[in-house]
Each structure stands twice: as C-alpha cells, then as structure tokens.
Design a protein around this motif. Structure first.
Motif, mmCIF file in Angstrom:
data_model
loop_
_atom_site.group_PDB
_atom_site.id
_atom_site.type_symbol
_atom_site.label_atom_id
_atom_site.label_comp_id
_atom_site.label_asym_id
_atom_site.label_seq_id
_atom_site.Cartn_x
_atom_site.Cartn_y
_atom_site.Cartn_z
ATOM 1 N N TRP A 54 51.273 2.443 67.541
ATOM 2 C CA TRP A 54 50.448 1.431 66.882
ATOM 3 C C TRP A 54 49.960 0.384 67.895
ATOM 4 N N ARG A 97 46.024 -0.077 67.582
ATOM 5 C CA ARG A 97 45.577 -1.203 66.765
ATOM 6 C C ARG A 97 44.534 -2.062 67.470
ATOM 7 N N LYS A 99 38.557 2.503 65.605
ATOM 8 C CA LYS A 99 39.173 1.767 64.501
ATOM 9 C C LYS A 99 40.199 2.671 63.812
ATOM 10 N N ARG A 113 43.623 2.808 61.161
ATOM 11 C CA ARG A 113 44.434 2.151 60.126
ATOM 12 C C ARG A 113 45.778 2.852 60.108
ATOM 13 N N ARG A 114 46.803 2.119 59.729
ATOM 14 C CA ARG A 114 48.130 2.745 59.644
ATOM 15 C C ARG A 114 48.569 2.813 58.191
ATOM 16 N N THR A 154 47.855 4.854 55.736
ATOM 17 C CA THR A 154 46.659 4.873 54.901
ATOM 18 C C THR A 154 46.741 6.014 53.885
ATOM 19 N N CYS A 162 41.641 7.473 61.688
ATOM 20 C CA CYS A 162 40.353 6.965 62.151
ATOM 21 C C CYS A 162 39.300 7.685 61.304
#
Length: 102
Positions: free
Chosen positions: A13, A17, A25, A27-28, A30, A41
């Motif tokens: 991360w 991040r 871009k 997101r974790r 998700t 992504c």
C-alpha cells in the motif's frame, strides 16, 4: 485488512497509494461484488492481491480470479515474501502490465 493488515499489505500500500507508482490510482479493499479486492486500479482493470501461504493452490482464488477476468479485470498475485524482499520487482511487474516504462 484495513484494521489489521499484514506487513506485506502495508508495504504494498505504501508503494501504491497516493498515485506514487507512475501516477496510477489504486484503491484498497475495494468491493467488486461478491468479492473484495486487496488493491484495484480501475483505469487499467487491474486487481492486485497480496497472498500468504494459505492461498497456495486455492480453488476459491481460482474461482474468484475467473469471475474477475469475466468482469474484464486482470489479477496479479504476489506472495507476501516477494513483496517484502523484492518490492522493485513487484513495481516493475505492475508497470509492465499497465504498459508503462519502468
């Protein structure tokens, strides 16, 4: 994972991040129902999973990956040990998959 991430998840991360890796871009944790991806992504339809030994030859993971592929995602799985010991290789693999220079 957000409450008690593994050391490898924390390290990955840190790499992903804030658009730190080639302005991608991520997101974790998700949701991609009915599953939750460790990191995703959407721009490159890329899911990244940080896996421990419990994932070795997992039928659940195979079914999950097939579902995500049917949704148009590519899944990259990295062993926790590799994330911790060879982060640059992990970065290069992600960049290569996205068609970006490394």
């Amino acid at each position: 994972m957000r409450r008690e991430p593994t050391e490898a998840e924390v390290k990955l991360w840190r790499i992903l991040r804030g658009r730190r890796l080639a302005a991608l871009k991520f997101r974790r944790q998700t949701p991609i129902p009915p599953y939750i991806a460790d990191f995703v992504c959407f721009e490159h339809r890329l899911v990244i999973e940080a896996d421990g030994s419990q994932h070795a030859e997992s039928h659940y993971d195979q079914e999950r990956d097939a579902f995500l592929a049917a949704q148009g995602f590519v899944v990259l799985r990295f062993w926790n040990h590799d994330i911790l010991q060879r982060p640059r290789t992990i970065e290069d693999t992600i960049l290569a998959r996205c068609g970006l220079p490394f």
